[in-house]
Motif scaffolding. Structure first.
Motif, PDB file in Angstrom:
ATOM      1  N   VAL A  56       0.848  -1.187   0.000  1.00 41.39           N
ATOM      2  CA  VAL A  56       0.000   0.000   0.000  1.00 41.39           C
ATOM      3  C   VAL A  56       0.886   1.239   0.000  1.00 41.39           C
ATOM      4  CG1 VAL A  56      -1.888   1.207   1.152  1.00 41.39           C
ATOM      5  CG2 VAL A  56      -1.728  -1.285   1.302  1.00 41.39           C
ATOM      6  N   ALA A  57       0.507   2.235  -0.827  1.00 40.80           N
ATOM      7  CA  ALA A  57       1.276   3.478  -0.915  1.00 40.80           C
ATOM      8  C   ALA A  57       0.321   4.637  -1.153  1.00 40.80           C
ATOM      9  CB  ALA A  57       2.327   3.393  -2.023  1.00 40.80           C
ATOM     10  N   CYS A  58       0.842   5.851  -1.048  1.00 41.01           N
ATOM     11  CA  CYS A  58       0.013   7.035  -1.262  1.00 41.01           C
ATOM     12  C   CYS A  58       0.845   8.119  -1.948  1.00 41.01           C
ATOM     13  CB  CYS A  58      -0.558   7.556   0.058  1.00 41.01           C
ATOM     14  SG  CYS A  58       0.678   8.278   1.170  1.00 41.01           S
ATOM     15  N   ARG A  59       0.154   9.159  -2.397  1.00 40.73           N
ATOM     16  CA  ARG A  59       0.821  10.319  -2.994  1.00 40.73           C
ATOM     17  C   ARG A  59      -0.057  11.537  -2.774  1.00 40.73           C
ATOM     18  NH1 ARG A  59       2.159  11.393  -9.457  1.00 40.73           N
ATOM     19  NH2 ARG A  59       3.063  13.490  -9.165  1.00 40.73           N
ATOM     20  N   HIS A  60       0.538  12.621  -2.313  1.00 35.03           N
ATOM     21  CA  HIS A  60      -0.175  13.862  -2.095  1.00 35.03           C
ATOM     22  C   HIS A  60       0.025  14.762  -3.317  1.00 35.03           C
ATOM     23  CE1 HIS A  60      -1.108  13.181   2.196  1.00 35.03           C
ATOM     24  NE2 HIS A  60       0.042  12.494   2.199  1.00 35.03           N
ATOM     25  N   GLU A  84      -1.838  22.430  -8.301  1.00 37.36           N
ATOM     26  CA  GLU A  84      -1.421  22.454  -9.706  1.00 37.36           C
ATOM     27  C   GLU A  84      -1.261  21.027 -10.249  1.00 37.36           C
ATOM     28  OE1 GLU A  84       0.100  23.962  -7.238  1.00 37.36           O
ATOM     29  OE2 GLU A  84      -0.485  26.072  -7.588  1.00 37.36           O
ATOM     30  N   GLU A  85      -0.692  20.121  -9.434  1.00 40.54           N
ATOM     31  CA  GLU A  85      -0.524  18.725  -9.876  1.00 40.54           C
ATOM     32  C   GLU A  85      -1.869  18.059 -10.108  1.00 40.54           C
ATOM     33  OE1 GLU A  85       3.706  17.328  -7.867  1.00 40.54           O
ATOM     34  OE2 GLU A  85       1.857  17.191  -6.691  1.00 40.54           O
ATOM     35  N   TYR A  86      -2.830  18.319  -9.229  1.00 40.76           N
ATOM     36  CA  TYR A  86      -4.126  17.667  -9.406  1.00 40.76           C
ATOM     37  C   TYR A  86      -4.832  18.177 -10.658  1.00 40.76           C
ATOM     38  CZ  TYR A  86      -8.880  16.138  -8.931  1.00 40.76           C
ATOM     39  OH  TYR A  86     -10.110  15.582  -9.201  1.00 40.76           O
ATOM     40  N   LYS A 128      -6.914  16.695 -15.900  1.00 44.00           N
ATOM     41  CA  LYS A 128      -6.969  16.912 -17.356  1.00 44.00           C
ATOM     42  C   LYS A 128      -6.529  15.657 -18.106  1.00 44.00           C
ATOM     43  CE  LYS A 128      -6.312  21.940 -17.452  1.00 44.00           C
ATOM     44  NZ  LYS A 128      -5.424  23.048 -17.871  1.00 44.00           N
ATOM     45  N   ARG A 129      -5.459  15.024 -17.628  1.00 45.31           N
ATOM     46  CA  ARG A 129      -4.956  13.821 -18.298  1.00 45.31           C
ATOM     47  C   ARG A 129      -6.002  12.694 -18.264  1.00 45.31           C
ATOM     48  NH1 ARG A 129       0.601  12.987 -19.218  1.00 45.31           N
ATOM     49  NH2 ARG A 129       1.922  14.774 -18.690  1.00 45.31           N
ATOM     50  N   LEU A 130      -6.589  12.462 -17.101  1.00 45.62           N
ATOM     51  CA  LEU A 130      -7.572  11.397 -16.995  1.00 45.62           C
ATOM     52  C   LEU A 130      -8.815  11.687 -17.813  1.00 45.62           C
ATOM     53  CD1 LEU A 130      -7.390  10.492 -13.198  1.00 45.62           C
ATOM     54  CD2 LEU A 130      -6.665   9.082 -15.118  1.00 45.62           C
ATOM     55  N   THR A 131      -9.292  12.921 -17.794  1.00 42.88           N
ATOM     56  CA  THR A 131     -10.485  13.279 -18.569  1.00 42.88           C
ATOM     57  C   THR A 131     -10.224  13.133 -20.052  1.00 42.88           C
ATOM     58  OG1 THR A 131     -11.140  14.830 -16.825  1.00 42.88           O
ATOM     59  CG2 THR A 131     -12.189  15.078 -18.974  1.00 42.88           C
ATOM     60  N   HIS A 163       1.721   7.916 -15.418  1.00 46.06           N
ATOM     61  CA  HIS A 163       2.166   9.253 -15.017  1.00 46.06           C
ATOM     62  C   HIS A 163       1.714   9.583 -13.595  1.00 46.06           C
ATOM     63  CE1 HIS A 163       3.110  13.542 -15.291  1.00 46.06           C
ATOM     64  NE2 HIS A 163       1.873  13.800 -14.840  1.00 46.06           N
ATOM     65  N   ILE A 164       0.539   9.102 -13.222  1.00 41.48           N
ATOM     66  CA  ILE A 164      -0.022   9.439 -11.909  1.00 41.48           C
ATOM     67  C   ILE A 164       0.582   8.576 -10.812  1.00 41.48           C
ATOM     68  CG2 ILE A 164      -2.159   9.464 -10.565  1.00 41.48           C
ATOM     69  CD1 ILE A 164      -3.619  10.021 -13.240  1.00 41.48           C
ATOM     70  N   GLU A 165       0.719   7.261 -11.082  1.00 49.27           N
ATOM     71  CA  GLU A 165       1.155   6.322 -10.044  1.00 49.27           C
ATOM     72  C   GLU A 165       2.682   6.255  -9.984  1.00 49.27           C
ATOM     73  OE1 GLU A 165      -2.665   3.279 -10.243  1.00 49.27           O
ATOM     74  OE2 GLU A 165      -0.989   3.002 -11.618  1.00 49.27           O
TER      75      GLU A 165
END
Length: 675
Positions: free
Chosen positions: A145-149, A153-155, A160-163, A182-184
């Protein structure tokens, strides 16, 4: 714990008595008993992790649209679900992007350690890797299990990338994979989880029975290497004394080829020892790319093969590889989850196990069983029964129709090819419909060469029917030639009996064309029916009824058909023909002689083979039936333990009708057996 409670696809069910109609969808979190809440998930691992987090104090309490709520040590927290990055077998992980109660954007991800650790940049990476290896050696299924904040601006960039990827009209899958990659990344490692995956009952006994039956068992799993080996040892797929060979972490074609050659040499040097092969998914892809023959040579010389870290499509590819190998083996795939569907569909026979992984495997399989241990009974008992029944059914149909057609063909040489038929049109119609159909039908439903309990206790008997031994070209040729030989005896035996200027009647009257054809037909019906009686080993009252009843029905029908003038028939060529035939003692003597001539060589052959070259099955036929509840012929139609299936009621009703079961006693009496 928050990551485990929020990164999943678990659904919740509540008791109706504890729910308020029209109230707050999260009202259960503010005073309702936790016993009324039950988790449901497509993966048992997800359900186990969420339940474990709940016991510790971080409980997932519900989801309403885009809002997820957890209760952390009594404090309710609501998170907004922004995006779900679905699990796929290539990434081997799934992620969720959430908005925290404080407004921050957070990514939680979980998956295999090989899919998480390389993308982690902080956290206890080495310590977690050691924990994962330790859990895997104990046979547990591990997740990291991992996370990223995300900054604002990053979100915005992530959104945009996912949409854009999800609304793309072309190459959507490729663009989604690029966006996910790119996200993970730049993940903060949180820790690892381990779930104990207990073996079902009698797994080791079942695998050993399959091995004794001559069936080679391959295990294809997506688990980690250490986990897969530990489970294989515990279930009996690998033995403690077996030499374990490894083809792991190969990085190039040359390195893979060299390792395969090294393994092949090692097998030749230690040819007395049993070998087991362990292959991972990456090495398997390299091996199948350019070294397929070498890989198959190594696998053939191994007693057991274990493929770990396998994607679903790789499982199907391995099955296809075995199907197309020069030996052309019959493949059977067993699975219980959605990741086994492609493998089950690719194999010759697919079996789905109804378990906690959902019903996808069952819906896409040829057969469904409730437990893995039922596989032994399905193959060794029902498989043995139905293979013998179907093999005899197919070849007997060819045999009896060769006997039926050949005399008509021979007759044309004696009637100057005038298209005069040898048999009456009614006989032509009823031969396959009434006179010879019921005996083979009952045989194909109830025949049992060996007692079912003997088949289960002696798995080696399955080897007698392996490699399609009873439906091979040799046995098919035997049945066909036997049909031709019997047909020649029918025709020429009758022809010699009635030779030129020979009278068989007391008044000197000669037999005619229809009498000759009826004599051939009578001998044929009696012979083909008694031939099947010689092949029958499991006699019930139903077998006796249809066997002797078919012969009696033919004689009774012929007497009525030829002994009465039927007003609705335009012509009645058979009038008094059958009565005239039976009134001749010579005709009766000829029928008996021709039937004995046809069947006596079969009897001699069976006696010689049974005493000089008996098979394991024939030796087991003389063993006494175990003093336990017998598996009756009706229960042999079912695949569940002790006959408790959907057809058990029908089986009980038919057993009572057949007189083999009484209304007050459930134990079925053993039928007589012809050894």
């Amino acid at each position: 714990l928050q990551a485990v409670s929020l990164c999943h696809t678990v659904q919740i069910s509540y008791d109706q008595a504890d729910c308020l109609v029209g109230g707050d969808p999260f009202s259960h979190a503010n005073g309702f008993s936790s016993s009324s809440m039950e988790y449901y998930a497509s993966s048992p691992d997800e359900k186990a992790l969420v339940e474990a987090a709940k016991r510790i104090g971080v409980a997932f309490t519900g989801r309403n649209g885009e809002t997820m709520e957890i209760k952390t040590f009594g404090k309710c927290e609501k998170y907004k679900l922004l995006h779900v990055l679905e699990f796929d077998p290539n990434r081997r992980r799934m992620s969720v992007i959430l908005q925290t109660p404080s407004g921050g954007k957070l990514l939680f991800t979980k998956g295999a350690e090989s899919a998480i650790l390389p993308f982690s940049s902080s956290g206890e990476i080495e310590k977690t890797r050691l924990h994962v290896d330790e859990f895997a050696l104990k046979g547990m299924r591990t997740l990291v299990v991992a996370c990223r904040h995300f900054s604002p601006e990053e979100y915005i960039d992530v959104d945009k990338r996912l949409t854009a990827a999800r609304t793309a009209l072309q190459q959507r899958e490729e663009r989604l994979q690029e966006a996910f990659s790119h996200i993970e990344r730049d993940l903060q490692l949180l820790g690892a989880t381990a779930v104990e995956d207990k073996l079902q009952d009698k797994v080791q006994e079942t695998i050993e029975a399959l091995r004794l039956a001559g069936i080679k068992v391959w295990v294809l799993t997506g688990d980690k290497h250490e986990t897969a080996v530990s489970v294989s040892l515990s279930c009996g797929h690998f033995h403690r004394t077996m030499n374990i060979l490894e083809l792991l972490q190969q990085r190039s074609d040359n390195e893979c080829a060299e390792q395969l050659r090294r393994l092949a040499r090692r097998i030749k040097e230690d040819h007395v020892i049993q070998h087991g092969l362990v292959v991972d998914g990456a090495s398997l892809s390299l091996a199948l790319r350019e070294h397929e023959k070498l890989f198959m040579e190594v696998c053939k010389n191994c007693s057991a093969v274990l493929c770990c870290r396998m994607a679903p499509l790789q499982k199907a590819k391995v099955v296809r590889l075995l199907k197309t190998s020069p030996e052309k083996p019959i493949t059977l795939a067993v699975g219980d989850g959605a990741n086994d569907v492609s493998m089950i569909q690719e194999a010759h026979v697919g079996i789905g196990i109804m378990g906690k992984e959902g019903r996808q495997a069952v819906r896409n399989s040829d057969y469904a069983i409730a437990r893995f241990k039922f596989l032994a009974k399905l193959l060794l008992v029902h498989g043995h029964f139905y293979y013998i029944r179907i093999a005899t059914l197919v070849q007997y149909f060819f045999y009896k129709n060769v006997c039926f057609i050949t005399p008509q063909f021979l007759y044309q040489f004696f009637c100057l090819f005038s298209q005069q038929t040898l048999y009456d049109s009614v006989y032509l119609t009823l031969y396959n419909i009434c006179f010879t159909s019921l005996p083979i039908l009952v045989y194909s439903l109830f025949e049992q060469l060996v007692h079912p309990h003997v088949l289960q206790s002696k798995p080696g008997l399955y080897r007698d029917i392996s490699r399609n031994s009873l439906l091979s070209f040799r046995t098919f040729l035997y049945w066909t030639l036997l049909g031709f030989c019997h047909a020649f005896v029918f025709f020429f035996g009758s022809y010699i009996l009635m030779g030129e200027d020979t009278t068989l009647m007391g008044n000197g009257q000669m037999f005619g064309n229809w009498t000759f054809g009826t004599l051939v037909f009578t001998v044929m019906v009696v012979t083909v029916t008694l031939k099947l009686a010689l092949e029958t080993h499991f006699w019930t009252w139903m077998n006796h009824f249809v066997t002797w009843g078919s012969i009696a029905f033919y004689f009774i029908f012929s007497l009525f058909y030829g002994g009465i003038i039927w007003p609705f028939l335009h012509t009645q060529d058979m009038y008094f023909v059958f009565v005239q035939l039976l009134s001749s003692g010579s005709a009766w003597f000829a029928i008996i002689i021709m039937v004995i001539t046809c069947l006596f060589p079969d009897v001699v052959k069976k006696v010689i083979y049974r005493h000089m070259l008996p098979t394991s099955t024939q030796k087991s036929q003389s063993l006494p039936a175990p003093q336990t509840q017998a598996l009756s012929c009706m229960e042999s139609l079912c695949c569940y333990q002790h006959g408790q299936s959907g057809c058990s009621r029908l089986a009980g009703l038919l057993e009572q009708m057949s007189g083999r079961c009484t209304a007050s006693v459930n134990n079925c009496h053993a039928s007589s057996r012809n050894n």
